[in-house]
Scaffold this active site. Structure first.
Site, PDB file in Angstrom:
ATOM      1  N   GLU A  70       0.793  -1.269  -0.070  1.00  0.00           N
ATOM      2  CA  GLU A  70      -0.159   0.041   0.000  1.00  0.00           C
ATOM      3  C   GLU A  70       0.987   1.289   0.041  1.00  0.00           C
ATOM      4  OE1 GLU A  70      -3.554   2.309   2.354  1.00  0.00           O
ATOM      5  OE2 GLU A  70      -2.573   0.498   3.363  1.00  0.00           O
ATOM      6  N   ASP A  90      -0.631  -5.128   3.093  1.00  0.00           N
ATOM      7  CA  ASP A  90      -1.271  -3.852   3.753  1.00  0.00           C
ATOM      8  C   ASP A  90      -0.603  -3.853   5.153  1.00  0.00           C
ATOM      9  OD1 ASP A  90      -2.618  -1.773   4.676  1.00  0.00           O
ATOM     10  OD2 ASP A  90      -4.624  -2.492   3.857  1.00  0.00           O
ATOM     11  N   ILE A  92      -0.990  -1.869   7.921  1.00  0.00           N
ATOM     12  CA  ILE A  92      -1.898  -1.717   8.679  1.00  0.00           C
ATOM     13  C   ILE A  92      -3.381  -1.377   7.957  1.00  0.00           C
ATOM     14  CG2 ILE A  92      -2.951  -0.055  10.699  1.00  0.00           C
ATOM     15  CD1 ILE A  92      -0.212   0.779  11.219  1.00  0.00           C
ATOM     16  N   ASP A  93      -4.098  -2.372   7.994  1.00  0.00           N
ATOM     17  CA  ASP A  93      -5.342  -2.346   7.404  1.00  0.00           C
ATOM     18  C   ASP A  93      -6.317  -1.644   8.639  1.00  0.00           C
ATOM     19  OD1 ASP A  93      -7.281  -2.536   5.385  1.00  0.00           O
ATOM     20  OD2 ASP A  93      -8.148  -4.321   5.972  1.00  0.00           O
ATOM     21  N   THR A  95      -6.057   1.739   9.278  1.00  0.00           N
ATOM     22  CA  THR A  95      -5.331   3.084   9.823  1.00  0.00           C
ATOM     23  C   THR A  95      -6.106   3.859  10.706  1.00  0.00           C
ATOM     24  OG1 THR A  95      -3.875   2.626   7.836  1.00  0.00           O
ATOM     25  CG2 THR A  95      -3.737   4.636   9.245  1.00  0.00           C
ATOM     26  N   ASP A 220      -5.989  -4.556   0.500  1.00  0.00           N
ATOM     27  CA  ASP A 220      -6.938  -4.803   1.238  1.00  0.00           C
ATOM     28  C   ASP A 220      -7.739  -6.193   1.136  1.00  0.00           C
ATOM     29  OD1 ASP A 220      -7.062  -2.031   2.337  1.00  0.00           O
ATOM     30  OD2 ASP A 220      -7.840  -1.742   0.364  1.00  0.00           O
TER      31      ASP A 220
END
Length: 281
Positions: A70, A90, A92-93, A95, A220
């Site tokens: 990402e 990802d 930190i999915d 955030t 994601d």
């Protein structure tokens, strides 16, 4: 070759857990927040730190593999899925959840070969839940098998979705037209975890019957898509066709019956143009 992919999956689990430790530690510190496309499209130094941690660790063990991350894409790298072994990350999915210490924050790592998902790892950091799936070998949470629900009645279902970051009236109207259609079926409820990866794991776990979103990115949903399918669920495009992970839209459900009903309701109001899709959380 199968042994090589298992080694890669084992490494993904290890590095996801290590990344989760970084995320938890950061929650105790000052979470410096920056924005990308808008004031509600957030990124933190922790997102960038975790992605680099994962990529550098993988490069040491698998130097020929490619990456779609990402933050790397946000920095200008191409988002191309090829036949080459590719890690889809990802860091930190969720955030926005992380910034607010809302407890659904995930590290998501998918692995694709020949454009087919071979394994998926989603670590829900604050819950300490490790979701994993290997193609043809089932899906698990902390080692326990996952199975989607057997609910076939949409009226008795819980549906998950997200609302993206666009705040222009036209896009918001389309999002809420879809939501209104779903609620008025009627369903038991609509939920939003704030993380596409966790929403998909909730479908795989059987506590949510379907999840849909327009505007998500491949990072994601790559890992979560395999977790859903290996738990017995189905994936569908929001217009009813085969899912393209690069299309920025998906329906994940426990069954084709539920998926097709969701598709019917969310496609009836028209879809935004690709360049108008809201970015994911």
């Amino acid at each position: 070759m199968a042994d090589l992919w298992q080694k890669a999956m084992d490494h993904a689990v290890t590095i996801a857990r290590r990344a989760g430790e970084v995320v938890r530690e950061a929650l105790c510190d000052d979470r410096k927040v920056m924005t990308k496309s808008s004031s509600v499209d957030l990124v933190t130094q922790t997102d960038q730190k975790v992605e680099q941690l994962i990529i550098q660790s993988v490069k040491e063990k698998f130097p020929t593999h490619r990456f779609i991350g990402e933050e790397s894409v946000a920095a200008g790298e191409a988002c191309d899925l090829t036949d080459t072994p590719t890690w889809i990350i990802d860091p930190i999915d969720g955030t926005t959840n992380f910034v607010h210490a809302f407890p659904f924050v995930a590290v998501s790592i998918g692995f694709s070969v020949n454009k087919q998902m071979e394994f998926g790892v989603v670590y829900s950091c604050l819950e300490d839940k490790m979701f994993t799936a290997r193609r043809g070998k089932g899906a698990f949470c902390n080692g326990e098998p996952l199975q989607v629900s057997d609910q076939q009645d949409i009226n008795q279902s819980i549906i998950a979705t997200e609302f993206g970051f666009h705040r222009d009236p036209e896009t918001v109207d389309k999002i809420f037209s879809s939501l209104r259609n779903i609620l008025c079926i009627p369903v038991h409820g609509v939920r939003s975890a704030g993380s596409a990866a966790i929403n998909m794991c909730l479908v795989a776990s059987g506590c949510v019957d379907a999840y849909y979103e327009i505007g998500i990115h491949i990072w994601d949903i790559a890992a979560g898509s395999l977790i859903v399918s290996e738990a017995g669920g189905v994936l569908m495009d929001v217009e009813g066709g085969v899912v393209d992970l690069l299309s920025r839209r998906i329906v994940a459900a426990n069954s084709r019956t539920i998926a097709e009903r969701v598709v019917k309701e969310i496609s009836s109001f028209g879809l935004p143009r690709d360049d108008a899709l809201p970015p994911s959380q």
